[in-house]
Design a protein around this motif. Structure first.
Motif, short mmCIF file in Angstrom:
data_model
loop_
_atom_site.label_atom_id
_atom_site.label_comp_id
_atom_site.label_asym_id
_atom_site.label_seq_id
_atom_site.Cartn_x
_atom_site.Cartn_y
_atom_site.Cartn_z
N ASP A 45 0.71 -1.17 -0.19
CA ASP A 45 -0.01 -0.01 -0.13
C ASP A 45 0.74 1.20 0.09
O ASP A 45 0.37 2.47 0.45
N LYS A 46 2.13 1.16 -0.33
CA LYS A 46 2.96 2.39 -0.52
C LYS A 46 2.95 2.83 -1.93
O LYS A 46 2.63 1.88 -2.94
N ALA A 52 5.98 0.57 -9.03
CA ALA A 52 6.60 -0.79 -9.71
C ALA A 52 5.65 -1.53 -10.50
O ALA A 52 5.89 -2.08 -11.65
N TYR A 53 4.18 -1.55 -10.14
CA TYR A 53 3.32 -2.23 -10.70
C TYR A 53 3.16 -1.73 -12.20
O TYR A 53 3.15 -2.42 -13.32
N LYS A 57 4.07 -3.15 -16.24
CA LYS A 57 3.20 -3.16 -17.45
C LYS A 57 3.57 -2.70 -18.61
O LYS A 57 3.26 -2.95 -19.61
N LYS A 58 4.66 -1.66 -18.41
CA LYS A 58 5.50 -1.23 -19.86
C LYS A 58 6.41 -2.05 -20.22
O LYS A 58 7.04 -1.67 -21.42
N VAL A 59 6.61 -3.33 -19.92
CA VAL A 59 7.82 -4.11 -20.19
C VAL A 59 7.31 -4.78 -21.33
O VAL A 59 6.29 -5.37 -21.46
#
Length: 59
Positions: A45-46, A52-53, A57-59
């Motif tokens: 929840d930080k 990071a999520y 998704k952009k990889v």
């Protein structure tokens, strides 16, 4: 991933605008790199978890 950040302030006035900007940058960098998250699960929840999520998704 651990990163080192060097912040240089060239302001001739202590606590001037440059110092204030450097302090704010330092505060943002500390939050982004998860400073203070030592125990398992403390990073949940930080903002860095969401970041990071989104990066994944952009990889």
């Amino acid at each position: 991933m651990s990163k080192k950040v060097l912040i240089l302030s060239s302001s001739p006035r202590k606590n001037g605008n440059s110092d204030l900007l450097c302090n704010e940058f330092m505060r943002g960098a500390a939050e982004a790199y998860g400073v203070g998250a030592w125990k398992v699960g403390e990073i949940n929840d930080k903002p860095s978890m969401h970041e990071a999520y989104e990066m994944g998704k952009k990889v």
